[in-house]
Design an enzyme around this catalytic site. Structure first.
Site, PDB file in Angstrom:
ATOM      1  N   ASP A  25       0.847  -1.297   0.070  1.00  0.00           N
ATOM      2  CA  ASP A  25       0.047  -0.151  -0.094  1.00  0.00           C
ATOM      3  C   ASP A  25       0.813   1.227  -0.012  1.00  0.00           C
ATOM      4  OD1 ASP A  25      -1.903   1.980   0.861  1.00  0.00           O
ATOM      5  OD2 ASP A  25      -3.226   0.349   1.365  1.00  0.00           O
ATOM      6  N   ILE A  26       0.586   2.112  -0.952  1.00  0.00           N
ATOM      7  CA  ILE A  26       1.595   3.464  -0.924  1.00  0.00           C
ATOM      8  C   ILE A  26       1.054   4.291  -0.130  1.00  0.00           C
ATOM      9  CG2 ILE A  26       2.156   3.031  -3.452  1.00  0.00           C
ATOM     10  CD1 ILE A  26       0.150   5.174  -4.250  1.00  0.00           C
ATOM     11  N   GLN A  41     -14.323   2.613   2.561  1.00  0.00           N
ATOM     12  CA  GLN A  41     -13.931   2.280   1.252  1.00  0.00           C
ATOM     13  C   GLN A  41     -13.705   3.041   0.022  1.00  0.00           C
ATOM     14  OE1 GLN A  41     -16.410  -0.905  -0.599  1.00  0.00           O
ATOM     15  NE2 GLN A  41     -14.679  -1.526  -2.045  1.00  0.00           N
ATOM     16  N   HIS A  63     -10.668  -5.982  -1.788  1.00  0.00           N
ATOM     17  CA  HIS A  63      -9.199  -6.269  -1.319  1.00  0.00           C
ATOM     18  C   HIS A  63      -9.255  -6.522   0.276  1.00  0.00           C
ATOM     19  CE1 HIS A  63     -10.168  -2.139  -1.404  1.00  0.00           C
ATOM     20  NE2 HIS A  63      -9.404  -1.948  -0.407  1.00  0.00           N
ATOM     21  N   HIS A  88      -6.897  -5.654   3.367  1.00  0.00           N
ATOM     22  CA  HIS A  88      -5.583  -5.176   3.782  1.00  0.00           C
ATOM     23  C   HIS A  88      -4.816  -6.006   4.924  1.00  0.00           C
ATOM     24  CE1 HIS A  88      -6.760  -0.854   2.827  1.00  0.00           C
ATOM     25  NE2 HIS A  88      -7.944  -1.346   2.817  1.00  0.00           N
TER      26      HIS A  88
HETATM   27  P1  AMP Z   1      -9.897   1.279   0.862  1.00  0.00           P
HETATM   28  O1  AMP Z   1      -9.685   2.682   1.318  1.00  0.00           O
HETATM   29  O2  AMP Z   1     -10.331   0.107   1.997  1.00  0.00           O
HETATM   30  O3  AMP Z   1     -10.596   0.808  -0.444  1.00  0.00           O
HETATM   31  O4  AMP Z   1      -8.210   0.547   0.485  1.00  0.00           O
HETATM   32  C1  AMP Z   1      -7.633   1.021  -0.652  1.00  0.00           C
HETATM   33  C2  AMP Z   1      -6.321   1.132  -0.415  1.00  0.00           C
HETATM   34  O5  AMP Z   1      -5.794   1.208  -1.664  1.00  0.00           O
HETATM   35  C3  AMP Z   1      -5.731   2.557   0.322  1.00  0.00           C
HETATM   36  O6  AMP Z   1      -5.274   1.869   1.414  1.00  0.00           O
HETATM   37  C4  AMP Z   1      -4.923   3.244  -0.458  1.00  0.00           C
HETATM   38  O7  AMP Z   1      -3.867   3.686  -0.189  1.00  0.00           O
HETATM   39  C5  AMP Z   1      -4.513   2.004  -1.404  1.00  0.00           C
HETATM   40  N1  AMP Z   1      -4.199   2.332  -3.024  1.00  0.00           N
HETATM   41  C6  AMP Z   1      -4.689   3.233  -3.634  1.00  0.00           C
HETATM   42  N2  AMP Z   1      -3.950   3.281  -4.809  1.00  0.00           N
HETATM   43  C7  AMP Z   1      -2.991   2.479  -4.616  1.00  0.00           C
HETATM   44  C8  AMP Z   1      -1.954   2.053  -5.816  1.00  0.00           C
HETATM   45  N3  AMP Z   1      -1.839   2.792  -6.807  1.00  0.00           N
HETATM   46  N4  AMP Z   1      -0.922   1.430  -5.088  1.00  0.00           N
HETATM   47  C9  AMP Z   1      -0.896   0.792  -3.830  1.00  0.00           C
HETATM   48  N5  AMP Z   1      -1.994   1.202  -3.043  1.00  0.00           N
HETATM   49  C10 AMP Z   1      -2.955   1.776  -3.281  1.00  0.00           C
END
Ligand code: AMP
Ligand code: ZN
Length: 141
Positions: free
Chosen positions: A33-34, A96, A102, A104
């Site tokens: 996760d970035i 979300q 996904h 975490h």
């Molecule tokens: P959620 O908010 O539970 O839907 O989680 C989505 C996650 O995706 C968040 O923690 C973001 O930081 C992560 N995220 C979004 N875009 C990217 C990306 N390009 N690379 C890695 N993580 C990402």
């Protein structure tokens, strides 16, 4: 397998957007996760595009659970946190932000006081890349 051309995670699966990949099999992909809540925070996503828990197929969620088990064990060994949470959000009220199923994998530290709404703060990309490479090497497939 269903895909959504406008979905950021489908674009990552297709290789159109880069990621710090740590594990992949036929049905799932795992990457860092970035915007990590803590060091080692990563995601396991289904290759099937499904917006959430209500839409994901039984086969895809089973594959995601298997991959999360594998990834979490290696993150635990490499990062050495005090604990790990698996977190999965459904809907805006659950914070979300990416509507592609996904899990975490969230390393925890005693006293980190991490809340469910942890916020998205960009991490140190060099550190995330290095840790991702270490985790990927430890997973080994
Ligand atoms: P959620 O908010 O539970 O839907 O989680 C989505 C996650 O995706 C968040 O923690 C973001 O930081 C992560 N995220 C979004 N875009 C990217 C990306 N390009 N690379 C890695 N993580 C990402
Ligand atoms: Zn998608």
């Amino acid at each position: 397998m269903s895909k959504d051309p406008d979905c950021i995670f489908c674009k990552i699966i297709a290789g159109d957007i880069p990621c710090f990949r740590i594990y992949e099999d036929e049905d799932t992909l795992a990457f860092m996760d970035i915007n990590p809540a803590n060091e080692g925070h990563c995601l396991v996503i289904t290759k099937e595009h499904a917006a959430n828990l209500y839409k994901v197929s039984d086969a895809a969620i089973s594959a995601a659970a298997r991959s999360a088990k594998k990834v979490a064990a290696v993150v635990n060994a490499v990062v050495g946190p005090d604990g790990i949470n698996l977190v999965q959000a459904n809907g805006e009220g659950a914070e979300q932000s990416v509507f592609h199923f996904h899990l975490h994998v969230m390393p925890r530290r005693i006293g980190d006081e991490l809340k469910m709404n942890w916020g998205h703060h960009p991490g140190d990309m060099e550190r995330i890349k290095a840790l991702g490479e270490e985790i990927a090497a430890a997973i080994g497939d």
